[in-house]
Structure formats: C-alpha cells, structure tokens
Design an enzyme around this catalytic site. Structure first.
Site, PDB file in Angstrom:
ATOM      1  N   THR A  51       0.822  -1.212   0.000  1.00  0.00           N
ATOM      2  CA  THR A  51       0.000   0.000   0.000  1.00  0.00           C
ATOM      3  C   THR A  51       0.859   1.268   0.000  1.00  0.00           C
ATOM      4  OG1 THR A  51      -1.314  -1.309   1.549  1.00  0.00           O
ATOM      5  CG2 THR A  51      -2.101   0.926   1.074  1.00  0.00           C
ATOM      6  N   THR A  52       1.818   1.321   0.918  1.00  0.00           N
ATOM      7  CA  THR A  52       2.650   2.520   1.074  1.00  0.00           C
ATOM      8  C   THR A  52       3.404   2.809  -0.230  1.00  0.00           C
ATOM      9  OG1 THR A  52       2.994   1.712   3.323  1.00  0.00           O
ATOM     10  CG2 THR A  52       4.369   3.558   2.610  1.00  0.00           C
ATOM     11  N   HIS A 122      -7.970   0.202   4.429  1.00  0.00           N
ATOM     12  CA  HIS A 122      -7.844  -1.263   4.329  1.00  0.00           C
ATOM     13  C   HIS A 122      -9.212  -1.926   4.498  1.00  0.00           C
ATOM     14  CE1 HIS A 122      -3.569  -1.187   4.085  1.00  0.00           C
ATOM     15  NE2 HIS A 122      -3.344  -0.852   5.331  1.00  0.00           N
TER      16      HIS A 122
HETATM   17  P1  A3P Z   1       7.626  -6.952   3.491  1.00  0.00           P
HETATM   18  O1  A3P Z   1       7.221  -6.924   4.933  1.00  0.00           O
HETATM   19  O2  A3P Z   1       7.369  -8.269   2.837  1.00  0.00           O
HETATM   20  O3  A3P Z   1       9.022  -6.482   3.275  1.00  0.00           O
HETATM   21  P2  A3P Z   1       2.037  -1.986   3.232  1.00  0.00           P
HETATM   22  O4  A3P Z   1       2.540  -0.666   2.805  1.00  0.00           O
HETATM   23  O5  A3P Z   1       0.760  -2.389   2.572  1.00  0.00           O
HETATM   24  O6  A3P Z   1       1.988  -2.080   4.721  1.00  0.00           O
HETATM   25  O7  A3P Z   1       3.059  -3.086   2.709  1.00  0.00           O
HETATM   26  C1  A3P Z   1       4.336  -3.198   3.292  1.00  0.00           C
HETATM   27  C2  A3P Z   1       5.154  -4.165   2.450  1.00  0.00           C
HETATM   28  O8  A3P Z   1       5.552  -3.480   1.235  1.00  0.00           O
HETATM   29  C3  A3P Z   1       6.435  -4.572   3.150  1.00  0.00           C
HETATM   30  O9  A3P Z   1       6.683  -5.912   2.719  1.00  0.00           O
HETATM   31  C4  A3P Z   1       7.429  -3.580   2.567  1.00  0.00           C
HETATM   32  O10 A3P Z   1       8.764  -3.968   2.683  1.00  0.00           O
HETATM   33  C5  A3P Z   1       6.960  -3.554   1.123  1.00  0.00           C
HETATM   34  N1  A3P Z   1       7.492  -2.386   0.396  1.00  0.00           N
HETATM   35  C6  A3P Z   1       7.402  -1.080   0.720  1.00  0.00           C
HETATM   36  N2  A3P Z   1       8.058  -0.315  -0.156  1.00  0.00           N
HETATM   37  C7  A3P Z   1       8.591  -1.165  -1.075  1.00  0.00           C
HETATM   38  C8  A3P Z   1       9.407  -0.989  -2.244  1.00  0.00           C
HETATM   39  N3  A3P Z   1       9.805   0.214  -2.625  1.00  0.00           N
HETATM   40  N4  A3P Z   1       9.766  -2.094  -2.929  1.00  0.00           N
HETATM   41  C9  A3P Z   1       9.367  -3.329  -2.556  1.00  0.00           C
HETATM   42  N5  A3P Z   1       8.608  -3.557  -1.449  1.00  0.00           N
HETATM   43  C10 A3P Z   1       8.217  -2.490  -0.722  1.00  0.00           C
END
Ligand code: A3P
Length: 314
Positions: A51-52, A122
């Site tokens: 998401t981020t 979410h």
């Molecule tokens: P992991 O915990 O598998 O590393 P959200 O934003 O929905 O909470 O998702 C977080 C997940 O997105 C984490 O996964 C994080 O590391 C991954 N993520 C965030 N930025 C990223 C990027 N630039 N490239 C790859 N994965 C990324």
C-alpha cells in the site's frame, strides 16, 4: 485471537464479518456516511500488500513529481481513513506521550485542503462509504493485491513490530487462514473488490508486477489517473520508488513512528522495520513446509470457481 497493545477486544463487523478492534465501532457510522467526492483518489488494499509503495507512486504522479512536497510525511499527504478506529486512541496517545489530537482520522481524510483528496483504507468493499457502494459517487479506486503467503508474513512482522503481538509466523499463519487476524478474511477482501474490477473507476495492481516491472505499472497507473508522464519522469520516479530509496526516505518509511514506539518499549522486533525485505516469495524462507502446504490448499479452495483463478497465479 491477536490483540494489539492498545486494544483488548475485536468485533466482527458487516456482511463479511470483518474482524476489527472494538474501537472501530466509534467511527463506523461516520465512515458509512462519509461524503465522497468524485475526484477523490482512494487506495484500497488488504494490509501489507504494498500500500505505502503504491501510495507514494500515486501521490507523486498526481503532484507532478513534487519531491519537495513529498518530504512531508506520507501519512499526512495521504490520510488513512480508519486508523483512529484501530486502537484505543487516548490510551495510545497517552502511552506515547503525545498530545491528544482532537481530530479523528476520518475528519482528517474528509477535511483535506487541496484537491484531489487522497484516501487510504484497508476496509473491505462491504464497509466502504454508502456512496461508493451504491455507485452515487465514483472516485478513482486503486486496489493493490499481493500473494497471501507474503502478505501474511509481512502482517505478522508488522504486528510484532508495532503492536506487540509476539507471535511466530507459523502460528500467525493459522490465525490468518482462520480469518482471525485484523481485517479478517483475505479472500473476502480481494474478491469483494475483484467483482468491481471492470468498473471504469477501478484499477487493480499487483505487488508482484510492481516488483517485476515498476516502470510499466507507473505508466498504467498514470494512464488511469489521466496524467501524461514522459519517459524521463517515469525513470526518475522508478528510482525514487526503489526499495533502497523508500527504505531510507523518512517521509514514507515510518521510522519516526517506530522510533517513538521503540523509545517507549512498544517494539518487540529489535531490528525490525516497516519497509522490511520487499521480496516476492519471502515466505519460502520463513514458513514451515507443512504450513506452506496448508496455505496452498487454502488458496486453491478459495479461488476455485472465481475468475481470479485464471488471472492471478498465487
Ligand atoms: P515486506 O514486509 O514483505 O518487506 P504496506 O505498505 O501495505 O503495509 O506493505 C508493506 C510491504 O511493502 C512490506 O513488505 C514492505 O517492505 C513492502 N514495500 C514497501 N516499499 C517497497 C518498495 N519500494 N519495494 C518493494 N517492497 C516495498
């Protein structure tokens, strides 16, 4: 049942019986009646699906790659609709020695100064504002989906890091498959949005595709948002969104928040971080062969007979 540090009760809400902290009930009506604007941009996803990453992409595309403006925290630039309902607000703020904020996250999402408004949620489709569910408002909606095994381990680390869950990934996977962790059923969530994938205001993107070919996903998202980007802009944005760059970018990596929790002894994974490994199939390194087998059977059962089966190889 997984409980977070600031919540000791979960409830099952709505037609999907989505498992959410009891505090959510305080905001449920306000979210149901939320005034949606047709030019809003919503990002919707199950937690930990990237998401981020997608939020930063969307914000940058709309704001013409404003890297200066992007130094402001993403949580302020792109409000998280229901976050006030995820923990006991006052208790959490007091424990973290923060002044109590008089605005809820729902108010912050509603009252943004500039247009379009950016809104992250979410919530499953069944808990979205009525105006979206009944189609009277058609904001742009981008849904991010990720392999449930990687989503599950990422969520487990997130809870251990930020919510004091203290649970190992294999035990957590059982709760995840039993739909007992936060936001409940992964499949009801994905399929609830999948039903709307052909609506002109909806775009599905996959974490795995972002990993495999980020420039083409940037192009696809820009197209959906009706923004023309040059090849050079796509190249610059691809670098900005790389794992290494996002990991050290304090506006998006949640390190300030994690640091605050750490200072107050609310962090349980000593070397943990929000932007963690960022890999596809990381589950292979962390889940036991028995749990992977159970997971695969569970995936097969849940996508059987849905068109998801043909279009998304989990
Ligand atoms: P992991 O915990 O598998 O590393 P959200 O934003 O929905 O909470 O998702 C977080 C997940 O997105 C984490 O996964 C994080 O590391 C991954 N993520 C965030 N930025 C990223 C990027 N630039 N490239 C790859 N994965 C990324």
């Amino acid at each position: 049942r997984i409980l977070n540090k600031f919540c000791n009760e979960y409830v099952l809400i709505g037609e999907d019986r989505t498992s959410l902290p009891v505090q959510y009930l305080r905001y449920a009506k306000q979210i149901k009646n939320f005034e949606v604007l047709n030019d809003d941009i919503w990002i919707t996803s199950f937690p930990k699906t990237g998401t981020t990453w997608a939020q930063e992409m969307i914000w940058m595309i709309i704001n013409n790659l404003d890297f200066d403006g992007g130094k402001e925290s993403l949580t302020k630039r792109f409000p998280f609709l229901e976050i006030s309902g995820l923990f006991e607000h006052k208790k959490a703020f007091a424990a973290l020695k923060l002044p109590i904020d008089k605005y809820s996250s729902v108010d912050l999402a509603a009252n943004q100064n500039s247009r379009p408004r950016f809104i992250k949620t979410h919530l499953p489709f069944s808990l979205l504002p009525d105006q979206i569910k009944n189609g009277t408002k058609t904001p742009k909606m981008i849904y991010v989906v990720r392999n449930p095994k990687d989503t599950c381990i990422s969520l487990c680390h997130h809870g251990n890091l930020l919510q004091g869950w203290k649970i190992d990934v294999n035990n957590f996977a059982k709760l995840f498959m039993a739909e007992k962790s936060i936001y409940g059923s992964f499949w009801k969530h994905v399929l609830g949005f999948w039903k709307h994938r052909d609506s002109s205001n909806t775009l599905f993107i996959k974490y795995e595709d972002m990993k495999a070919d980020l420039p083409s996903i940037i192009g696809k998202v820009a197209n959906f948002l009706e923004i023309q980007l040059t090849e050079e802009q796509i190249e610059i944005l691809t670098k900005h969104l790389s794992f290494e760059s996002m990991k050290k970018n304090n506006a998006v990596n949640w390190e300030d928040y994690v640091g605050l929790l750490r200072k107050n002894n609310f962090v349980y994974e000593e070397n943990g971080s929000f932007i963690r490994t960022g890999k596809v199939k990381q589950y292979k390194e962390e889940l036991s062969p028995e749990i992977i087998e159970q997971f695969d059977a569970w995936i097969k059962k849940n996508i059987a007979g849905t068109t998801l089966e043909d279009e998304y190889i989990f």
